[in-house]
Design a protein around this motif. Structure first.
Motif, PDB file in Angstrom:
ATOM      1  N   GLN A   5     -15.806 -16.463 -15.905  1.00 42.55           N
ATOM      2  CA  GLN A   5     -17.051 -16.183 -16.634  1.00 42.55           C
ATOM      3  C   GLN A   5     -16.764 -15.466 -17.951  1.00 42.55           C
ATOM      4  OE1 GLN A   5     -19.466 -14.255 -13.540  1.00 42.55           O
ATOM      5  NE2 GLN A   5     -20.895 -15.969 -13.799  1.00 42.55           N
ATOM      6  N   ALA A   6     -15.789 -14.580 -17.955  1.00 38.28           N
ATOM      7  CA  ALA A   6     -15.413 -13.883 -19.189  1.00 38.28           C
ATOM      8  C   ALA A   6     -14.837 -14.870 -20.204  1.00 38.28           C
ATOM      9  CB  ALA A   6     -14.419 -12.768 -18.896  1.00 38.28           C
ATOM     10  N   VAL A   7     -14.148 -15.900 -19.736  1.00 41.95           N
ATOM     11  CA  VAL A   7     -13.664 -16.947 -20.634  1.00 41.95           C
ATOM     12  C   VAL A   7     -14.861 -17.656 -21.273  1.00 41.95           C
ATOM     13  CG1 VAL A   7     -12.524 -19.205 -20.729  1.00 41.95           C
ATOM     14  CG2 VAL A   7     -11.419 -17.285 -19.562  1.00 41.95           C
ATOM     15  N   GLY A   8     -15.911 -17.896 -20.487  1.00 42.87           N
ATOM     16  CA  GLY A   8     -17.126 -18.493 -21.036  1.00 42.87           C
ATOM     17  C   GLY A   8     -17.736 -17.634 -22.132  1.00 42.87           C
ATOM     18  N   VAL A   9     -17.723 -16.325 -21.931  1.00 42.73           N
ATOM     19  CA  VAL A   9     -18.228 -15.400 -22.960  1.00 42.73           C
ATOM     20  C   VAL A   9     -17.363 -15.500 -24.214  1.00 42.73           C
ATOM     21  CG1 VAL A   9     -18.573 -12.957 -23.532  1.00 42.73           C
ATOM     22  CG2 VAL A   9     -19.303 -13.835 -21.302  1.00 42.73           C
ATOM     23  N   ALA A  10     -16.038 -15.561 -24.028  1.00 45.84           N
ATOM     24  CA  ALA A  10     -15.130 -15.697 -25.175  1.00 45.84           C
ATOM     25  C   ALA A  10     -15.408 -16.987 -25.937  1.00 45.84           C
ATOM     26  CB  ALA A  10     -13.675 -15.647 -24.709  1.00 45.84           C
ATOM     27  N   MET A  11     -15.680 -18.079 -25.213  1.00 46.63           N
ATOM     28  CA  MET A  11     -15.981 -19.348 -25.885  1.00 46.63           C
ATOM     29  C   MET A  11     -17.266 -19.222 -26.690  1.00 46.63           C
ATOM     30  SD  MET A  11     -13.451 -21.241 -25.089  1.00 46.63           S
ATOM     31  CE  MET A  11     -12.530 -19.715 -24.935  1.00 46.63           C
ATOM     32  N   GLY A  12     -18.266 -18.550 -26.119  1.00 42.16           N
ATOM     33  CA  GLY A  12     -19.544 -18.386 -26.796  1.00 42.16           C
ATOM     34  C   GLY A  12     -19.472 -17.508 -28.035  1.00 42.16           C
ATOM     35  N   SER A  13     -18.437 -16.673 -28.115  1.00 46.13           N
ATOM     36  CA  SER A  13     -18.301 -15.783 -29.275  1.00 46.13           C
ATOM     37  C   SER A  13     -17.217 -16.251 -30.243  1.00 46.13           C
ATOM     38  CB  SER A  13     -17.987 -14.355 -28.799  1.00 46.13           C
ATOM     39  OG  SER A  13     -16.696 -14.301 -28.219  1.00 46.13           O
ATOM     40  N   ASN A  14     -16.709 -17.459 -30.040  1.00 44.92           N
ATOM     41  CA  ASN A  14     -15.647 -18.004 -30.889  1.00 44.92           C
ATOM     42  C   ASN A  14     -16.126 -18.117 -32.341  1.00 44.92           C
ATOM     43  OD1 ASN A  14     -13.594 -19.448 -32.100  1.00 44.92           O
ATOM     44  ND2 ASN A  14     -13.811 -21.262 -30.816  1.00 44.92           N
ATOM     45  N   PRO A  15     -15.518 -17.354 -33.256  1.00 41.54           N
ATOM     46  CA  PRO A  15     -15.939 -17.440 -34.651  1.00 41.54           C
ATOM     47  C   PRO A  15     -15.360 -18.642 -35.394  1.00 41.54           C
ATOM     48  CG  PRO A  15     -14.194 -15.821 -34.439  1.00 41.54           C
ATOM     49  CD  PRO A  15     -14.514 -16.306 -33.051  1.00 41.54           C
ATOM     50  N   LEU A  16     -14.461 -19.387 -34.743  1.00 42.52           N
ATOM     51  CA  LEU A  16     -13.750 -20.482 -35.419  1.00 42.52           C
ATOM     52  C   LEU A  16     -13.822 -21.797 -34.633  1.00 42.52           C
ATOM     53  CD1 LEU A  16     -10.730 -18.216 -36.315  1.00 42.52           C
ATOM     54  CD2 LEU A  16     -12.224 -19.331 -38.000  1.00 42.52           C
ATOM     55  N   PRO A  17     -15.026 -22.223 -34.209  1.00 37.77           N
ATOM     56  CA  PRO A  17     -15.097 -23.455 -33.423  1.00 37.77           C
ATOM     57  C   PRO A  17     -14.549 -24.650 -34.200  1.00 37.77           C
ATOM     58  CG  PRO A  17     -17.277 -22.837 -34.201  1.00 37.77           C
ATOM     59  CD  PRO A  17     -16.353 -21.701 -34.536  1.00 37.77           C
ATOM     60  N   VAL A  18     -14.172 -25.651 -33.494  1.00 36.90           N
ATOM     61  CA  VAL A  18     -13.480 -26.862 -33.931  1.00 36.90           C
ATOM     62  C   VAL A  18     -12.020 -26.522 -34.200  1.00 36.90           C
ATOM     63  CG1 VAL A  18     -13.331 -28.841 -35.501  1.00 36.90           C
ATOM     64  CG2 VAL A  18     -15.579 -27.906 -34.914  1.00 36.90           C
ATOM     65  N   VAL A  19     -11.740 -25.580 -35.088  1.00 35.42           N
ATOM     66  CA  VAL A  19     -10.357 -25.193 -35.383  1.00 35.42           C
ATOM     67  C   VAL A  19      -9.730 -24.511 -34.168  1.00 35.42           C
ATOM     68  CG1 VAL A  19      -8.898 -23.781 -36.887  1.00 35.42           C
ATOM     69  CG2 VAL A  19     -10.854 -25.013 -37.847  1.00 35.42           C
ATOM     70  N   VAL A  20     -10.455 -23.604 -33.547  1.00 36.82           N
ATOM     71  CA  VAL A  20     -10.084 -23.039 -32.242  1.00 36.82           C
ATOM     72  C   VAL A  20     -11.001 -23.785 -31.271  1.00 36.82           C
ATOM     73  CG1 VAL A  20      -9.963 -20.979 -30.803  1.00 36.82           C
ATOM     74  CG2 VAL A  20      -9.401 -20.825 -33.236  1.00 36.82           C
ATOM     75  N   PRO A  21     -10.456 -24.798 -30.577  1.00 41.59           N
ATOM     76  CA  PRO A  21     -11.251 -25.866 -29.967  1.00 41.59           C
ATOM     77  C   PRO A  21     -11.966 -25.511 -28.657  1.00 41.59           C
ATOM     78  CG  PRO A  21      -8.949 -26.212 -29.499  1.00 41.59           C
ATOM     79  CD  PRO A  21      -9.022 -25.019 -30.416  1.00 41.59           C
TER      80      PRO A  21
END
Length: 181
Positions: free
Chosen positions: A129-145
């Motif tokens: 679940q914490a990984v899901g939170v990290a994905m939701g806060s990703n400031p660099l989507p697409v580049v950090v996929p």
């Protein structure tokens, strides 16, 4: 700190998934924002100013942004599978940064990883679940996929850019079929 590094330059570019806002500092690419119409750009730029303590400056011809613009265009054209960009990780820290760095280096184009698998890779096997939170806060989507992170049962999971955007990115990479129309 070098004052040049504090300057945040931004531009908006078109893509197959809609307009993207790109922002960079002297340290590297700082932010990618989906669906960057005028209202989204205004909100994103206000948030960047608040978090970084300086107002971003529009710079469509920025040397800092030339590489990200070129590489994203090549990615959407199907000509680039691995980004080679310097990233500014200022907008993330701790566990989230650890997870995002593993994602950036350990989940190649055309593949997916489960939330739990990614948690295990960073030494926190119970932290799906914490990984899901990290994905939701990703400031660099697409580049950090973060679009490559899916549920263990094969479901798409969530996505800050919307599930249709996630489907389109995974289709571009050959993980899902292209939409029929």
């Amino acid at each position: 700190m070098n004052s040049d590094r504090q300057i945040i330059e931004w531009t908006a570019v078109g893509s197959d998934i809609g307009p993207l806002l790109l922002a960079a500092t002297g340290r590297g690419l700082l932010s990618v924002v989906f669906h960057a119409d005028a209202a989204v750009r205004k909100r994103a730029l206000e948030q960047l100013a608040a978090r970084c303590g300086t107002a971003p400056v529009e710079a469509p011809d920025s040397v800092r942004l030339a590489g990200p613009v070129r590489q994203l265009a090549a990615y959407f054209a199907g000509d680039l599978q691995e980004f080679d960009l310097t990233l500014d990780w200022t907008l993330t820290s701790g566990f989230n940064r650890q997870v995002l760095r593993e994602l950036a280096t350990g989940v190649p184009y055309g593949s997916v990883v489960g939330y739990g698998d990614l948690a295990h890779r960073v030494g926190q096997p119970g932290a799906a679940q914490a990984v899901g939170v990290a994905m939701g806060s990703n400031p660099l989507p697409v580049v950090v996929p973060c679009h490559r992170v899916v549920e263990s049962d094969g479901g798409l999971g969530g996505f800050g850019g919307g599930l249709e955007t996630k489907r389109r990115l995974l289709a571009l990479e050959g993980v899902l079929p292209q939409p029929l129309f």
